[in-house]
Design a protein around this motif. Structure first.
Motif, mmCIF file in Angstrom:
data_model
loop_
_atom_site.group_PDB
_atom_site.id
_atom_site.type_symbol
_atom_site.label_atom_id
_atom_site.label_comp_id
_atom_site.label_asym_id
_atom_site.label_seq_id
_atom_site.Cartn_x
_atom_site.Cartn_y
_atom_site.Cartn_z
ATOM 1 N N GLU A 88 38.324 10.894 20.097
ATOM 2 C CA GLU A 88 38.342 9.883 19.045
ATOM 3 C C GLU A 88 39.478 10.171 18.073
ATOM 4 O OE1 GLU A 88 34.437 9.859 17.332
ATOM 5 O OE2 GLU A 88 33.489 9.416 19.255
ATOM 6 N N ASP A 124 36.459 14.528 17.088
ATOM 7 C CA ASP A 124 35.212 14.461 17.841
ATOM 8 C C ASP A 124 34.102 15.189 17.091
ATOM 9 O OD1 ASP A 124 36.557 13.135 19.883
ATOM 10 O OD2 ASP A 124 36.920 14.969 21.023
ATOM 11 N N ASP A 170 27.074 10.712 18.749
ATOM 12 C CA ASP A 170 27.226 9.342 18.261
ATOM 13 C C ASP A 170 25.987 8.965 17.476
ATOM 14 O OD1 ASP A 170 29.776 8.756 19.373
ATOM 15 O OD2 ASP A 170 28.859 8.426 21.328
#
Length: 114
Positions: A17, A21, A70
């Motif tokens: 990302e 991360d 997430d």
């Protein structure tokens, strides 16, 4: 013969990302790192692990899973580290093995055996 696997450092060469991360490690379906939080934010660089896995028999293949946390969707497994524990020594380095097409992150883990 029984060994102890010591995980020394997690190196991030390219995160998944753009803003870094949210990493955690699992061993035998249990989260083993970080110990005091859900994840550790990691950009390019490294994180000290200082984690011991005891009771490893000689010639064992130890597999660790690297996950990205997430909040609103299921966590993503970025890949696995496989380490053959067959002698004392180190430090050794193992690269992350990713499933084809999952992302373009690049990680390695440093470890030793005693």
């Amino acid at each position: 013969m029984i060994y102890k696997l010591r995980l020394l450092k997690l190196n991030c060469y390219r995160q998944n990302e753009a803003d870094g991360d949210e990493i955690f490690i699992k061993y035998q379906n249990k989260r083993v790192w970080p110990l005091n939080s859900k994840y550790q934010k990691l950009n390019e660089g490294s994180a000290k692990l200082n984690l011991d896995i005891s009771g490893i028999e000689k010639e064992s293949m130890v597999t660790l899973e690297l996950w990205d946390y997430d909040l609103f969707t299921p966590n993503d497994m970025l890949g696995t580290f496989s380490m053959l524990v067959n002698e004392r020594g180190g430090p050794f380095t193992t690269d992350l093995k990713r499933d084809m097409g999952t992302d373009d992150s690049k990680y390695s883990i440093e470890w030793e055996v005693s």
